[in-house]
Design a protein around this motif. Structure first.
Motif, short mmCIF file in Angstrom:
data_model
loop_
_atom_site.label_atom_id
_atom_site.label_comp_id
_atom_site.label_asym_id
_atom_site.label_seq_id
_atom_site.Cartn_x
_atom_site.Cartn_y
_atom_site.Cartn_z
N GLU A 50 -20.45 7.88 59.56
CA GLU A 50 -19.03 7.55 59.53
C GLU A 50 -18.19 8.83 59.46
O GLU A 50 -17.17 8.95 60.17
CB GLU A 50 -18.75 6.64 58.34
N ILE A 51 -18.59 9.78 58.63
CA ILE A 51 -17.86 11.05 58.56
C ILE A 51 -17.80 11.71 59.93
O ILE A 51 -16.79 12.32 60.30
CB ILE A 51 -18.52 11.98 57.52
N MET A 52 -18.85 11.58 60.70
CA MET A 52 -18.91 12.19 62.03
C MET A 52 -18.16 11.39 63.09
O MET A 52 -18.18 11.75 64.26
CB MET A 52 -20.36 12.38 62.46
N GLY A 53 -17.51 10.31 62.66
CA GLY A 53 -16.66 9.58 63.58
C GLY A 53 -17.21 8.29 64.12
O GLY A 53 -16.62 7.69 65.03
N THR A 54 -18.31 7.80 63.57
CA THR A 54 -18.89 6.54 64.03
C THR A 54 -18.14 5.35 63.44
O THR A 54 -17.74 5.36 62.27
CB THR A 54 -20.38 6.47 63.62
N GLN A 55 -17.97 4.31 64.25
CA GLN A 55 -17.47 3.02 63.78
C GLN A 55 -18.66 2.21 63.28
O GLN A 55 -19.47 1.75 64.08
CB GLN A 55 -16.77 2.27 64.91
N PRO A 56 -18.82 2.05 61.96
CA PRO A 56 -20.05 1.43 61.45
C PRO A 56 -20.19 -0.04 61.88
O PRO A 56 -19.21 -0.78 61.96
CB PRO A 56 -19.88 1.52 59.93
N LYS A 57 -21.42 -0.43 62.15
CA LYS A 57 -21.74 -1.81 62.48
C LYS A 57 -22.36 -2.48 61.26
O LYS A 57 -23.07 -1.84 60.48
CB LYS A 57 -22.71 -1.86 63.66
N PRO A 58 -22.12 -3.78 61.08
CA PRO A 58 -22.72 -4.48 59.93
C PRO A 58 -24.24 -4.40 59.99
O PRO A 58 -24.83 -4.64 61.04
CB PRO A 58 -22.24 -5.93 60.10
N PRO A 59 -24.88 -4.06 58.88
CA PRO A 59 -26.34 -3.92 58.89
C PRO A 59 -27.03 -5.28 58.85
O PRO A 59 -26.53 -6.25 58.31
CB PRO A 59 -26.63 -3.14 57.61
N MET A 60 -28.21 -5.33 59.46
CA MET A 60 -29.07 -6.50 59.34
C MET A 60 -29.93 -6.34 58.09
O MET A 60 -30.39 -5.25 57.77
CB MET A 60 -29.97 -6.61 60.57
N ILE A 61 -30.09 -7.43 57.36
CA ILE A 61 -30.98 -7.43 56.20
C ILE A 61 -32.20 -8.26 56.58
O ILE A 61 -32.11 -9.47 56.81
CB ILE A 61 -30.27 -8.01 54.97
N LYS A 62 -33.35 -7.60 56.67
CA LYS A 62 -34.55 -8.25 57.17
C LYS A 62 -35.77 -7.57 56.55
O LYS A 62 -36.05 -6.41 56.86
CB LYS A 62 -34.60 -8.16 58.69
#
Length: 415
Positions: free
Chosen positions: A90-102
């Motif tokens: 995120e600091i590097m500019g990524t738009q975070p995606k919701p993580p999968m819990i598996k």
């Protein structure tokens, strides 16, 4: 050419995120920085005090005071949870995606099939009806037991039996066969595979049933000799992050410590697997003396102290970091920018050993600029966007620059 420097005090949050009661009730009441300041009220961190630490936390029992000359703000986490890997993406500019819990059990079949199709022989180890994968008799794959359960898979390797280069290739196959937020491929020169097998543990789900199986990484011996690691993230596109965008205009990127382990920087300089705080600053200061560009350093020992629930060690690391930051500040000229921040919290008083979901401080320094409030930011990606704007590069995927109110002598920098 100028220098844009980011120092991340890993795990040094300043209070719980607004959604904690819903998303992570175990973190209610978390406030890493304020609790440490209250616990050591007569001690000072003079550099952080001047940079505006108390401005970001609000008044505490500490003798430290707000600085009228500091440039400061705060930032929320846009990523779910409180993960170092996603925090730095995120600091590097990524738009975070919701993580999968598996749990790994739900992915073992697809991972094994992918490995076999690529010619990697596998076998399964069973413990209490749960199974791990062993690849080429040298790499054990299962759940990560240190992060939030079900979001990360580990590949623990013995370099006496397999090279790190081949482990990375195996990691890429595994990465392509699952959609949890992160896979970590790592290892060291471990005396025997039995040491890894003896470190296998099982964790229960919220219903109290065995659901997660993996290798206890510290107990495995992987960190003891020759440790190497690569972090493989889901949904992270390095082509829209700051290092790539800066490379497109000829700006070099330097990464130090854990950020070098987890952020792709193929065209830059990365000092990987460096944990010691003094060593991080020694490397950073040497490069600042000789180079221009974008610099990002992760101070991991703060985070490790939080995991150990050890306030005394945490403060000692902060003192080392404070001295290192003082040396960095002494090197800066009017065209340079330094940002000191965190990536999440790791409250050493919270009563559990995992990260805490907290907002983070933003302390911004550029010689000659004082008393500027850079705002309450909604994402850590504003830092990456600021670095791109500073050098006149294309913006990353996410974030807005915070540089405008600073009125730098020359923004953006063009070369």
């Amino acid at each position: 050419m100028a220098r844009f420097i980011v120092v991340v005090l890993d795990g040094f949050g300043i209070g719980e995120m607004p959604d904690v009661a819903e998303s992570r009730p175990q973190d209610c009441g978390a406030n890493t920085a304020t609790k440490l300041l209250d616990h050591f009220p007569l001690k000072r961190l003079p550099t952080l005090e001047k940079l505006g630490l108390i401005n970001t936390t609000g008044l505490t029992r500490s003798v430290m005071q707000p600085s009228p000359h500091a440039n400061w703000g705060t930032a929320k986490l846009a990523h779910d949870g409180c993960d170092t890997f996603m925090g730095h993406q995120e600091i590097m500019g990524t738009q975070p995606k919701p993580p999968m819990i598996k749990p790994f059990q739900a992915s073992i079949d697809s991972i094994e099939q992918a490995l076999n199709q690529q010619g990697y022989p596998t076998e399964r180890i069973s413990r209490d009806s749960l199974q791990l994968l062993v690849v080429k008799g040298a790499v054990v794959i299962g759940d990560n037991l240190e992060a939030d359960l079900g979001q990360v898979y580990n590949l623990t390797a013995n370099f006496n039996h397999i090279s790190f280069e081949e482990v990375k290739k195996i990691g890429q196959v595994v990465r392509g066969a699952n959609a949890v937020s992160r896979n970590i491929a790592f290892g060291g020169f471990i005396p025997s595979m039995e040491r890894i097998f003896h470190a296998i543990e099982i964790k229960k789900d919220q219903q109290g049933k065995p659901a997660y199986i993996g290798v206890n990484a510290p107990d495995s011996g992987a960190y003891d000799e020759g440790f190497q690691v690569v972090h493989l993230g889901y949904g992270v596109d390095a082509q829209v992050q700051v290092p790539h965008q800066l490379h497109q205009i000829g700006i070099h990127t330097y990464l130090y410590g854990k950020v070098a382990d987890i952020v792709q920087n193929d065209s830059g300089t990365s000092y990987t697997s460096v944990v010691d705080t003094d060593e991080i600053f020694t490397l950073l200061l040497k490069d600042l003396d000789n180079h221009q560009g974008f610099f990002c350093a992760n101070i991991q020992e703060t985070d490790l102290s939080g995991h150990q629930q050890d306030p005394k060690r945490y403060w000692q690391v902060l003192e080392k970091a404070d001295r290192g930051l003082a040396a960095v500040v002494d090197t800066l000229v009017a065209s340079d920018v330094l940002i000191v921040m965190a990536d999440h919290g790791n409250d050493p008083f919270i009563g559990h050993t995992k990260h805490t979901r907290e907002q983070v401080p933003l302390m911004v320094y550029s010689p000659g600029i004082t008393g500027v409030q850079v705002g309450y930011r909604n994402t850590l990606a504003d830092i990456g966007a600021s670095a791109a704007a500073f050098f006149g590069a294309n913006p990353p995927e996410s974030g807005c620059s915070l540089l405008a109110p600073l009125k730098l002598e020359k923004e953006p920098h063009s070369f």
